[in-house]
Motif scaffolding. Structure first.
Motif, PDB file in Angstrom:
ATOM      1  N   VAL A 160       7.431  14.837 -16.944  1.00 35.98           N
ATOM      2  CA  VAL A 160       6.298  14.555 -16.062  1.00 35.98           C
ATOM      3  C   VAL A 160       6.375  13.129 -15.531  1.00 35.98           C
ATOM      4  N   MET A 161       6.262  12.993 -14.213  1.00 37.64           N
ATOM      5  CA  MET A 161       6.075  11.686 -13.605  1.00 37.64           C
ATOM      6  C   MET A 161       4.579  11.517 -13.393  1.00 37.64           C
ATOM      7  N   ARG A 162       3.995  10.541 -14.090  1.00 34.25           N
ATOM      8  CA  ARG A 162       2.540  10.336 -14.037  1.00 34.25           C
ATOM      9  C   ARG A 162       2.192   9.274 -13.008  1.00 34.25           C
ATOM     10  N   TYR A 163       1.273   9.630 -12.132  1.00 42.83           N
ATOM     11  CA  TYR A 163       0.793   8.729 -11.083  1.00 42.83           C
ATOM     12  C   TYR A 163      -0.640   8.299 -11.385  1.00 42.83           C
ATOM     13  N   ARG A 164      -0.956   7.070 -11.007  1.00 45.69           N
ATOM     14  CA  ARG A 164      -2.334   6.584 -11.120  1.00 45.69           C
ATOM     15  C   ARG A 164      -2.775   6.003  -9.778  1.00 45.69           C
ATOM     16  N   LEU A 165      -4.068   6.138  -9.508  1.00 47.89           N
ATOM     17  CA  LEU A 165      -4.647   5.670  -8.256  1.00 47.89           C
ATOM     18  C   LEU A 165      -4.968   4.186  -8.399  1.00 47.89           C
ATOM     19  N   LEU A 166      -4.165   3.341  -7.764  1.00 39.49           N
ATOM     20  CA  LEU A 166      -4.230   1.902  -8.001  1.00 39.49           C
ATOM     21  C   LEU A 166      -4.618   1.130  -6.748  1.00 39.49           C
ATOM     22  N   ALA A 167      -5.128  -0.076  -6.993  1.00 38.45           N
ATOM     23  CA  ALA A 167      -5.474  -1.002  -5.912  1.00 38.45           C
ATOM     24  C   ALA A 167      -5.347  -2.415  -6.443  1.00 38.45           C
ATOM     25  N   SER A 168      -5.243  -3.368  -5.545  1.00 34.46           N
ATOM     26  CA  SER A 168      -5.274  -4.767  -5.963  1.00 34.46           C
ATOM     27  C   SER A 168      -6.688  -5.118  -6.397  1.00 34.46           C
ATOM     28  N   PRO A 169      -6.866  -6.122  -7.265  1.00 34.39           N
ATOM     29  CA  PRO A 169      -8.223  -6.513  -7.673  1.00 34.39           C
ATOM     30  C   PRO A 169      -9.113  -6.870  -6.486  1.00 34.39           C
ATOM     31  N   ALA A 170      -8.572  -7.598  -5.510  1.00 37.43           N
ATOM     32  CA  ALA A 170      -9.369  -7.986  -4.348  1.00 37.43           C
ATOM     33  C   ALA A 170      -9.790  -6.761  -3.544  1.00 37.43           C
ATOM     34  N   PHE A 171      -8.874  -5.798  -3.373  1.00 36.69           N
ATOM     35  CA  PHE A 171      -9.203  -4.577  -2.632  1.00 36.69           C
ATOM     36  C   PHE A 171     -10.294  -3.799  -3.354  1.00 36.69           C
ATOM     37  N   ALA A 172     -10.178  -3.684  -4.677  1.00 35.45           N
ATOM     38  CA  ALA A 172     -11.183  -2.953  -5.451  1.00 35.45           C
ATOM     39  C   ALA A 172     -12.551  -3.610  -5.335  1.00 35.45           C
ATOM     40  N   ARG A 173     -12.586  -4.933  -5.378  1.00 35.97           N
ATOM     41  CA  ARG A 173     -13.878  -5.624  -5.253  1.00 35.97           C
ATOM     42  C   ARG A 173     -14.487  -5.415  -3.872  1.00 35.97           C
ATOM     43  N   THR A 174     -13.654  -5.406  -2.830  1.00 37.31           N
ATOM     44  CA  THR A 174     -14.152  -5.278  -1.460  1.00 37.31           C
ATOM     45  C   THR A 174     -14.622  -3.865  -1.144  1.00 37.31           C
ATOM     46  N   TRP A 175     -13.813  -2.870  -1.505  1.00 39.62           N
ATOM     47  CA  TRP A 175     -14.084  -1.505  -1.070  1.00 39.62           C
ATOM     48  C   TRP A 175     -14.737  -0.627  -2.137  1.00 39.62           C
ATOM     49  N   PHE A 176     -14.495  -0.926  -3.397  1.00 36.19           N
ATOM     50  CA  PHE A 176     -15.051  -0.100  -4.469  1.00 36.19           C
ATOM     51  C   PHE A 176     -15.775  -0.962  -5.515  1.00 36.19           C
ATOM     52  N   PRO A 177     -16.775  -1.752  -5.101  1.00 37.66           N
ATOM     53  CA  PRO A 177     -17.472  -2.619  -6.054  1.00 37.66           C
ATOM     54  C   PRO A 177     -18.218  -1.827  -7.131  1.00 37.66           C
ATOM     55  N   ASP A 178     -18.587  -0.597  -6.808  1.00 35.25           N
ATOM     56  CA  ASP A 178     -19.302   0.255  -7.774  1.00 35.25           C
ATOM     57  C   ASP A 178     -18.405   1.369  -8.311  1.00 35.25           C
ATOM     58  N   GLY A 179     -17.096   1.183  -8.212  1.00 36.94           N
ATOM     59  CA  GLY A 179     -16.169   2.196  -8.660  1.00 36.94           C
ATOM     60  C   GLY A 179     -15.787   3.144  -7.540  1.00 36.94           C
ATOM     61  N   LEU A 180     -14.988   4.136  -7.866  1.00 37.43           N
ATOM     62  CA  LEU A 180     -14.492   5.077  -6.875  1.00 37.43           C
ATOM     63  C   LEU A 180     -15.611   6.034  -6.470  1.00 37.43           C
ATOM     64  N   GLN A 181     -16.241   5.741  -5.342  1.00 39.68           N
ATOM     65  CA  GLN A 181     -17.362   6.535  -4.845  1.00 39.68           C
ATOM     66  C   GLN A 181     -16.981   7.246  -3.546  1.00 39.68           C
ATOM     67  N   ARG A 182     -17.603   8.398  -3.312  1.00 43.65           N
ATOM     68  CA  ARG A 182     -17.261   9.224  -2.161  1.00 43.65           C
ATOM     69  C   ARG A 182     -17.452   8.490  -0.834  1.00 43.65           C
ATOM     70  N   GLU A 183     -18.600   7.856  -0.642  1.00 40.27           N
ATOM     71  CA  GLU A 183     -18.872   7.193   0.629  1.00 40.27           C
ATOM     72  C   GLU A 183     -17.946   6.001   0.849  1.00 40.27           C
ATOM     73  N   ALA A 184     -17.613   5.294  -0.241  1.00 42.88           N
ATOM     74  CA  ALA A 184     -16.685   4.167  -0.116  1.00 42.88           C
ATOM     75  C   ALA A 184     -15.298   4.666   0.266  1.00 42.88           C
ATOM     76  N   ALA A 185     -14.890   5.812  -0.319  1.00 39.81           N
ATOM     77  CA  ALA A 185     -13.566   6.359  -0.026  1.00 39.81           C
ATOM     78  C   ALA A 185     -13.457   6.864   1.411  1.00 39.81           C
ATOM     79  N   ARG A 186     -14.575   7.120   2.056  1.00 41.59           N
ATOM     80  CA  ARG A 186     -14.543   7.572   3.449  1.00 41.59           C
ATOM     81  C   ARG A 186     -14.104   6.464   4.408  1.00 41.59           C
ATOM     82  N   VAL A 187     -14.224   5.200   3.984  1.00 38.51           N
ATOM     83  CA  VAL A 187     -13.913   4.078   4.874  1.00 38.51           C
ATOM     84  C   VAL A 187     -12.814   3.161   4.341  1.00 38.51           C
TER      85      VAL A 187
END
Length: 295
Positions: A160-187
């Motif tokens: 198995v090759m295992r993949y994880r959904l990753l982002a830089s810390p700055a990107f996560a703070r900007t786009w997903f401050p409350d975690g991986l949310q549906r409305e945030a993922a739309r933009v």
């Protein structure tokens, strides 16, 4: 018995995509190449090539191409191993996915390839599509996510090759401050390898109910560039564990879905009847994969 010159002409057309390019490879005229292929079709009583742009093999042509490649490999290996031609390398066409090439396959094969004097002719495609390259006779063996063997082939589980959904810390703070949310993922900009890549879209549909096309995407069809783009904060995306190494533990990347990895099972496809060197190559690939992939 199949005429070697006609078989060579058929392979040249399939590999180059046209009679004109095949003629250049074989130092013949396009008419001579066409005559050889047509003569083989007449002898076998079936069409072998779809004369389109590019030219493609028919179903019967694909089976014949598979046979011709294997026959060529056996001949090349015999010549390479003969006393007076011991310095001649053997070329093997393998179909692999980009993430496999970028991570474990070359480190796992390097010493073997050097010792055995084997040249690789790598054909790249998504792991869901490398199977097609094998079916078309363009590769002699390969890595695929398909478990079903082709006729005359055998399949071995690699792991198995295992993949994880990753982002830089700055990107996560900007786009997903409350975690991986549906409305945030739309933009939020998403990294996608190419238009065959469904790892990200399958995840977002399954976990957030977002259909493809409902979020902005970067397309980055190179594994190292893809991972680097995520590290640079251009977008978020799936990266295999073998590629990001300790970046999450060291805080260089953030796992946006730590409890929801995406696992892709990989398989090694090869012919049941192989040349000795290809048998040893298959054994080396399987051993290398099982040493690094999840079992």
């Amino acid at each position: 018995m199949l005429d070697a010159r006609k078989g060579e002409a058929l392979l040249a057309v399939i590999d180059s995509g046209s009679f004109e390019q095949a003629a250049v490879r074989l130092h013949l005229t396009a008419s001579a190449v066409s005559q050889r292929v047509s003569a083989m079709e007449s002898e076998l009583g079936m069409p072998l090539i779809i004369r389109s742009k590019p030219c493609r093999a028919t179903a019967a042509g694909q089976r014949l191409v598979q046979y011709l490649r294997r026959a060529r490999l056996l001949e090349d290996e015999f010549i390479a191993d003969s006393g007076e031609n011991a310095a001649r390398p053997l070329s093997v066409a393998l179909a692999v996915n980009n993430d496999t090439l970028a991570t474990w396959v070359l480190p796992g094969l390097a010493d073997f390839l050097i010792r055995e004097y084997i040249l690789l002719d790598i054909m790249l495609d998504d792991q869901d599509h490398t199977y097609t390259l094998l079916a078309q006779g363009l590769a002699l063996a390969g890595v695929s996510s398909h478990a079903e063997p082709l006729r005359g082939c055998e399949v071995q589980t690699l792991g198995v090759m295992r993949y994880r959904l990753l982002a830089s810390p700055a990107f996560a703070r900007t786009w997903f401050p409350d975690g991986l949310q549906r409305e945030a993922a739309r933009v939020a900009p998403l990294m996608v390898f190419d238009r065959k890549d469904t790892l990200q879209s399958d995840f977002l549909l399954r976990e957030l109910g977002l259909p493809p096309g409902s979020y902005p995407c970067h397309y980055m069809p190179a594994s190292d560039a893809f991972a680097n783009a995520v590290r640079l904060g251009l977008g978020y995306g799936m990266i295999p564990e073998q590629q990001y190494a300790n970046d999450v533990e060291e805080g260089k990347l953030v796992d946006l879905a730590p409890d929801k990895p995406t696992d892709v099972m990989l398989y090694w496809h090869s012919w049941r009847v192989q040349s000795p060197k290809l048998e040893r190559l298959s054994a080396q690939v399987v051993a290398a994969a099982r040493a690094v992939l999840l079992q």
